[in-house]
Design a protein around this motif. Structure first.
Motif, PDB file in Angstrom:
ATOM      1  N   LEU A 223      38.135  41.832  56.391  1.00 21.90           N
ATOM      2  CA  LEU A 223      38.015  43.142  55.671  1.00 21.90           C
ATOM      3  C   LEU A 223      39.049  43.166  54.259  1.00 21.90           C
ATOM      4  N   VAL A 224      38.672  44.022  53.494  1.00 22.33           N
ATOM      5  CA  VAL A 224      39.522  44.151  52.333  1.00 22.33           C
ATOM      6  C   VAL A 224      40.002  45.497  51.977  1.00 22.33           C
ATOM      7  N   ALA A 225      41.335  45.838  51.516  1.00 27.27           N
ATOM      8  CA  ALA A 225      41.785  46.925  51.406  1.00 27.27           C
ATOM      9  C   ALA A 225      40.852  48.006  50.461  1.00 27.27           C
ATOM     10  N   HIS A 226      40.412  47.363  49.534  1.00 29.42           N
ATOM     11  CA  HIS A 226      39.583  48.080  48.543  1.00 29.42           C
ATOM     12  C   HIS A 226      38.790  47.002  47.761  1.00 29.42           C
ATOM     13  N   ASP A 227      37.648  47.618  47.193  1.00 25.70           N
ATOM     14  CA  ASP A 227      36.387  46.572  46.617  1.00 25.70           C
ATOM     15  C   ASP A 227      37.300  45.961  45.338  1.00 25.70           C
ATOM     16  N   ALA A 228      38.037  45.010  45.582  1.00 24.65           N
ATOM     17  CA  ALA A 228      38.523  44.317  44.371  1.00 24.65           C
ATOM     18  C   ALA A 228      38.182  42.910  44.274  1.00 24.65           C
ATOM     19  N   TYR A 229      37.705  42.239  45.022  1.00 28.53           N
ATOM     20  CA  TYR A 229      37.383  40.736  45.189  1.00 28.53           C
ATOM     21  C   TYR A 229      35.901  40.648  45.293  1.00 28.53           C
ATOM     22  N   GLY A 230      35.030  41.528  44.930  1.00 27.74           N
ATOM     23  CA  GLY A 230      33.536  41.384  44.898  1.00 27.74           C
ATOM     24  C   GLY A 230      33.123  40.382  44.147  1.00 27.74           C
ATOM     25  N   TYR A 231      33.419  39.995  42.988  1.00 27.32           N
ATOM     26  CA  TYR A 231      32.820  39.048  41.976  1.00 27.32           C
ATOM     27  C   TYR A 231      33.414  37.815  42.526  1.00 27.32           C
ATOM     28  N   PHE A 232      34.522  37.454  42.983  1.00 24.54           N
ATOM     29  CA  PHE A 232      35.099  36.142  43.384  1.00 24.54           C
ATOM     30  C   PHE A 232      34.320  35.871  44.799  1.00 24.54           C
ATOM     31  N   ALA A 233      34.223  36.982  45.722  1.00 24.67           N
ATOM     32  CA  ALA A 233      33.295  36.723  46.889  1.00 24.67           C
ATOM     33  C   ALA A 233      31.892  36.261  46.632  1.00 24.67           C
ATOM     34  N   ARG A 234      31.228  36.755  45.736  1.00 22.59           N
ATOM     35  CA  ARG A 234      29.937  36.661  45.481  1.00 22.59           C
ATOM     36  C   ARG A 234      29.858  35.430  44.737  1.00 22.59           C
ATOM     37  N   ARG A 235      30.754  34.817  43.943  1.00 24.18           N
ATOM     38  CA  ARG A 235      30.663  33.454  43.308  1.00 24.18           C
ATOM     39  C   ARG A 235      30.687  32.384  44.467  1.00 24.18           C
ATOM     40  N   PHE A 236      31.768  32.613  45.472  1.00 26.46           N
ATOM     41  CA  PHE A 236      31.698  31.513  46.161  1.00 26.46           C
ATOM     42  C   PHE A 236      31.250  32.007  47.558  1.00 26.46           C
ATOM     43  N   SER A 237      30.433  32.729  47.612  1.00 28.14           N
ATOM     44  CA  SER A 237      29.567  33.109  48.876  1.00 28.14           C
ATOM     45  C   SER A 237      30.663  33.472  50.073  1.00 28.14           C
ATOM     46  N   MET A 238      31.201  34.346  50.087  1.00 33.04           N
ATOM     47  CA  MET A 238      32.429  34.982  50.768  1.00 33.04           C
ATOM     48  C   MET A 238      32.253  36.219  51.026  1.00 33.04           C
ATOM     49  N   PRO A 239      31.276  37.025  51.442  1.00 35.14           N
ATOM     50  CA  PRO A 239      31.271  38.479  51.367  1.00 35.14           C
ATOM     51  C   PRO A 239      32.335  39.022  52.473  1.00 35.14           C
ATOM     52  N   ALA A 240      32.795  39.910  51.962  1.00 32.44           N
ATOM     53  CA  ALA A 240      33.696  40.704  53.095  1.00 32.44           C
ATOM     54  C   ALA A 240      32.703  41.582  54.016  1.00 32.44           C
ATOM     55  N   SER A 241      33.209  41.815  55.281  1.00 32.00           N
ATOM     56  CA  SER A 241      32.515  42.685  56.075  1.00 32.00           C
ATOM     57  C   SER A 241      32.764  44.327  55.802  1.00 32.00           C
ATOM     58  N   GLY A 242      33.660  44.514  54.940  1.00 34.47           N
ATOM     59  CA  GLY A 242      33.945  46.007  54.654  1.00 34.47           C
ATOM     60  C   GLY A 242      35.137  46.219  53.912  1.00 34.47           C
ATOM     61  N   ALA A 243      35.175  47.560  53.260  1.00 36.88           N
ATOM     62  CA  ALA A 243      36.382  47.932  52.535  1.00 36.88           C
ATOM     63  C   ALA A 243      37.003  49.159  53.268  1.00 36.88           C
ATOM     64  N   ILE A 244      38.350  49.115  53.210  1.00 35.75           N
ATOM     65  CA  ILE A 244      39.041  50.340  53.600  1.00 35.75           C
ATOM     66  C   ILE A 244      38.680  51.573  52.598  1.00 35.75           C
TER      67      ILE A 244
END
Length: 296
Positions: free
Chosen positions: A191-212
């Motif tokens: 999980l992430v505290a807020h949607d701040a890492y979406g571009y990094f996660a997309r590029r490296f195929s590591m999506p978060a399960s949710g954002a607080i």
């Protein structure tokens, strides 16, 4: 006399080279990209000092002077720094202004859908503004930065284009190295505290399960906290990523009563000195923080 004349001829190209314009940049990662494009021609000025939040920064008199003096202003955009639009309009005058979020050639990420309406009160709009975290986007931005610099300073346009190409190749190599480091951790839920890492996660195929929360200025509802606690249990999540701009008590509340760990991931690289090497160091640090958080 011959030696003197020869020395003058040898120095002439440097003497005739046009001085670059005064360039002002909003945040350190973008400042790094601009510094790489400018190369030996000069150095851009950084508006937001290390550790300052881009979302609610208080403009100082010295910042207003820097805006007034700038001949080129390069910033991410209103989605990241909504307070900066009016000062740019008021102070930059005839300066060349490049708003990176409004450029073409890269794919925008929308903020996470499906939240309660009362959870949608924030300043980012519907677009995730943290696009510099995708090295592919950074490569496109290098080209856009070189074009803006050339428009303001055509005499040095060839140099800007060459520097941008060289920086882009270095980022490509760095992205491949990070890809190799993170491949073993793909599929690990977090999980992430807020949607701040979406571009990094997309590029490296590591999506978060949710954002607080969708943004650092937002307070999550009780229903959202309960939903994330259910996801935490269902997906066997072991890590919640936080960042310096978000109150960590929400992550503590979501993980209360569990063994979930938290790890701070800094999208701005606040601890890294500003300059041309900042961007690569910031991405490398982020990869290490993901590894630390997600490793078994």
């Amino acid at each position: 006399m011959f030696r003197f004349a020869l020395s003058v001829l040898l120095l002439a190209p440097a003497a005739l080279r046009a001085e670059p314009p005064k360039v002002l940049v909003d945040i350190a990662p973008v400042h790094s990209l601009v510094a790489q494009v400018m190369g030996d021609l000069g150095a851009p000025t950084l508006l937001l000092r290390a550790g300052a939040s881009p979302h609610d920064y208080a403009l100082r008199p010295s910042d207003a002077r820097a805006l007034n003096d700038a001949e080129v202003m390069i910033w991410v955009g209103e989605g990241l720094t909504p307070w900066l639009q009016d000062p740019i309009d008021d102070f930059t005058g005839d300066a060349t202004v490049l708003t990176l979020l409004e450029t073409d050639g890269w794919d925008v990420i929308g903020l996470e859908a499906g939240h309660d309406d009362h959870d949608h009160d924030h300043d980012h709009g519907d677009t995730d503004p943290h696009a510099w975290l995708d090295p592919d986007v950074a490569q496109v931005w290098l080209t856009n930065i070189a074009a803006a610099m050339t428009a303001a300073d055509p005499d040095n346009g060839v140099i800007y284009a060459r520097n941008a190409d060289e920086a882009s190749l270095e980022i490509e190599v760095l992205a491949a190295e990070i890809d190799a480091r993170l491949t073993p951790l793909r599929g690990t839920p977090y999980l992430v505290a807020h949607d701040a890492y979406g571009y990094f996660a997309r590029r490296f195929s590591m999506p978060a399960s949710g954002a607080i929360a969708l943004s650092d200025a937002q307070t999550p509802s009780a229903a959202r906290i309960a939903n994330l606690q259910a996801i935490l249990d269902q997906d066997a999540i072991t890590c919640i990523m936080t960042d310096p701009q978000v109150d960590t008590r929400w992550a503590a509340l979501v993980g209360e009563g569990t063994s979930v760990r938290t790890a701070q991931v800094d999208a701005l690289g606040a601890s890294i000195p500003a300059g041309p090497d900042h961007y690569a160091a910031m991405l490398t640090q982020m990869a290490a923080q993901f590894e630390s958080c997600l490793a078994p």
